[in-house]
Write an enzyme that holds these catalytic residues in place. Structure first.
Site, short mmCIF file in Angstrom:
data_model
loop_
_atom_site.label_atom_id
_atom_site.label_comp_id
_atom_site.label_asym_id
_atom_site.label_seq_id
_atom_site.Cartn_x
_atom_site.Cartn_y
_atom_site.Cartn_z
N SER A 5 -14.04 10.70 3.27
CA SER A 5 -15.36 10.39 2.71
C SER A 5 -15.97 9.27 3.55
CB SER A 5 -15.19 9.91 1.26
OG SER A 5 -16.38 9.36 0.76
N TYR A 8 -11.22 4.52 -5.17
CA TYR A 8 -11.58 5.75 -4.44
C TYR A 8 -11.57 5.49 -2.93
CZ TYR A 8 -14.38 9.81 -2.98
OH TYR A 8 -14.83 10.96 -2.38
N1 LIG Z 1 -19.55 15.47 -3.00
C1 LIG Z 1 -19.54 14.37 -2.28
O1 LIG Z 1 -20.54 13.62 -2.21
C2 LIG Z 1 -18.30 13.99 -1.51
C3 LIG Z 1 -18.42 13.00 -0.52
C4 LIG Z 1 -17.28 12.63 0.17
C5 LIG Z 1 -16.07 13.24 -0.08
N2 LIG Z 1 -15.99 14.20 -1.06
C6 LIG Z 1 -14.68 14.79 -1.31
O2 LIG Z 1 -14.79 16.18 -1.29
C7 LIG Z 1 -13.70 16.76 -2.01
C8 LIG Z 1 -14.22 17.89 -2.89
O3 LIG Z 1 -15.04 17.34 -3.90
P1 LIG Z 1 -16.43 17.99 -4.32
O4 LIG Z 1 -17.49 17.03 -3.93
O5 LIG Z 1 -16.52 19.38 -3.89
O6 LIG Z 1 -16.31 17.85 -5.93
P2 LIG Z 1 -16.08 18.94 -7.07
O7 LIG Z 1 -17.18 19.93 -7.09
O8 LIG Z 1 -15.80 18.16 -8.31
O9 LIG Z 1 -14.76 19.66 -6.58
C9 LIG Z 1 -13.51 19.04 -6.69
C10 LIG Z 1 -12.45 20.10 -6.60
O10 LIG Z 1 -11.17 19.46 -6.68
C11 LIG Z 1 -10.41 20.17 -7.64
N3 LIG Z 1 -9.42 19.32 -8.27
C12 LIG Z 1 -9.58 18.16 -8.95
N4 LIG Z 1 -8.40 17.75 -9.44
C13 LIG Z 1 -7.47 18.67 -9.05
C14 LIG Z 1 -6.08 18.81 -9.24
N5 LIG Z 1 -5.36 17.91 -9.95
N6 LIG Z 1 -5.46 19.88 -8.71
C15 LIG Z 1 -6.16 20.81 -8.03
N7 LIG Z 1 -7.48 20.73 -7.80
C16 LIG Z 1 -8.12 19.67 -8.31
C17 LIG Z 1 -11.39 20.73 -8.64
O11 LIG Z 1 -10.84 21.90 -9.23
P3 LIG Z 1 -10.24 22.01 -10.72
O12 LIG Z 1 -10.93 20.96 -11.56
O13 LIG Z 1 -10.56 23.41 -11.10
O14 LIG Z 1 -8.78 21.75 -10.54
C18 LIG Z 1 -12.55 21.10 -7.73
O15 LIG Z 1 -12.35 22.39 -7.20
C19 LIG Z 1 -13.04 15.62 -2.76
O16 LIG Z 1 -11.87 15.22 -2.09
C20 LIG Z 1 -14.09 14.50 -2.67
O17 LIG Z 1 -13.52 13.23 -2.76
C21 LIG Z 1 -17.08 14.59 -1.75
#
Ligand SMILES: NC(=O)c1ccc[n+]([C@@H]2O[C@H](COP(=O)([O-])OP(=O)(O)OC[C@H]3O[C@@H](n4cnc5c(N)ncnc54)[C@H](OP(=O)(O)O)[C@@H]3O)[C@@H](O)[C@H]2O)c1
Length: 252
Positions: free
Chosen positions: A147, A160
């Site tokens: 991130s 985080y």
């Molecule tokens: N969106 C942003 O602005 C942003 C920026 C920087 C980095 N990121 C990173 O991008 C990655 C994906 O996040 P996103 O933004 O796409 O958010 P999201 O839409 O909330 O997706 C998160 C995913 O992680 C899964 N997850 C959470 N806990 C889990 C567990 N214990 N076991 C397996 N899967 C799990 C969720 O699936 P289930 O709940 O179905 O398990 C979901 O598919 C994360 O690592 C986040 O930190 C996001």
């Protein structure tokens, strides 16, 4: 080499954790359109199963495997399923993550524990599950999701940020260690992307403030999917190690 296509993507077998929403889901769709076989892991199995069904109905190859990344056996089963079904694993995308936020003084210790378990140990379990196969194959590619918070620290986002710094450390260490096995390592650090990530903020006032900022700033999840495709599509002797991107309108 796992495929002979000119784009170096088609035919690859890619495992994605956190594929039920956001970046993981967008990546599964984008890669599947380009002929990639995707194996989807997440806890919400209904979501990944309907995504796998949809991609399959469009002519793609996709499997869904219920996976909690805090459980080493489940992550191993996810990767084993991919290899049993398709004979290999070309790319492991350690994407699952959560982003609870609060000042440390609020002592949201349960959030701290979950964030560490999912964002750090989940990535390690992904490495543990895929590395033995990639070593044996003498090829493979880890794509770990950090991130902007893996580069910058700010109040409320400290735990985080610590986990996302850890993802960068693990990725760089892995990169150096797996040289003998012809394995590539990419860490992708997104800025604000519109996903369901803010749902993991347990403090209502903070979630509200972040939601307002995301509504103004965030870009669509295909931005991330294209970064993944870029890293994957390089010739085998080119290892894209870090990608950091933000919305054009994001300052910090
Ligand atoms: N969106 C942003 O602005 C942003 C920026 C920087 C980095 N990121 C990173 O991008 C990655 C994906 O996040 P996103 O933004 O796409 O958010 P999201 O839409 O909330 O997706 C998160 C995913 O992680 C899964 N997850 C959470 N806990 C889990 C567990 N214990 N076991 C397996 N899967 C799990 C969720 O699936 P289930 O709940 O179905 O398990 C979901 O598919 C994360 O690592 C986040 O930190 C996001």
């Amino acid at each position: 080499m796992s495929n002979n296509s000119s784009n170096n993507i088609e035919g690859k077998v890619v495992v994605i954790t956190g594929a039920s929403s956001g970046l993981g889901e967008a990546t599964a769709r984008h890669l599947s359109e380009q002929g990639v076989t995707v194996v989807l892991g997440a806890r919400r199995v209904d979501r990944i199963q309907s995504l796998a069904d949809e991609l399959t109905s469009q002519g793609g190859k996709a499997l869904a495997v219920a996976t909690d990344v805090t459980d080493r056996d489940q992550v191993r089963a996810l990767v084993d399923t991919a290899v049993q079904a398709y004979g290999r694993i070309d790319v492991m995308i350690n994407n699952a993550g959560i982003m609870p936020r609060a000042l440390l003084e609020r002592l949201t210790v349960e959030d701290w524990d979950r964030t560490i378990d999912i964002n750090i140990k989940g990535v390690l379990y992904g490495i543990a599950a895929a590395l033995p196969y990639m070593k044996e194959q003498k090829s493979g590619h880890f794509i770990n999701v950090s991130s902007v918070a893996g580069h910058k620290i700010s109040p409320e986002g400290v735990v985080y940020a610590a986990t996302k710094h850890a993802v960068r450390v693990l990725s760089e260490g892995l990169r150096q260690e797996v040289k003998p096995y012809n394995i590539r390592t990419t860490v992708i650090s997104p800025g604000a992307v519109a996903t369901e990530l803010l749902d993991s903020i347990t403090e209502p006032d903070i979630r509200e403030g972040m939601s307002a900022w995301y509504a103004k700033t965030a870009i669509p999840a295909d931005s991330f999917a294209r970064a993944v495709a870029f890293a994957m599509s390089q010739p085998e002797d080119v290892d894209i190690n870090e990608i950091l991107f933000r919305p054009t309108g994001q300052v910090l």
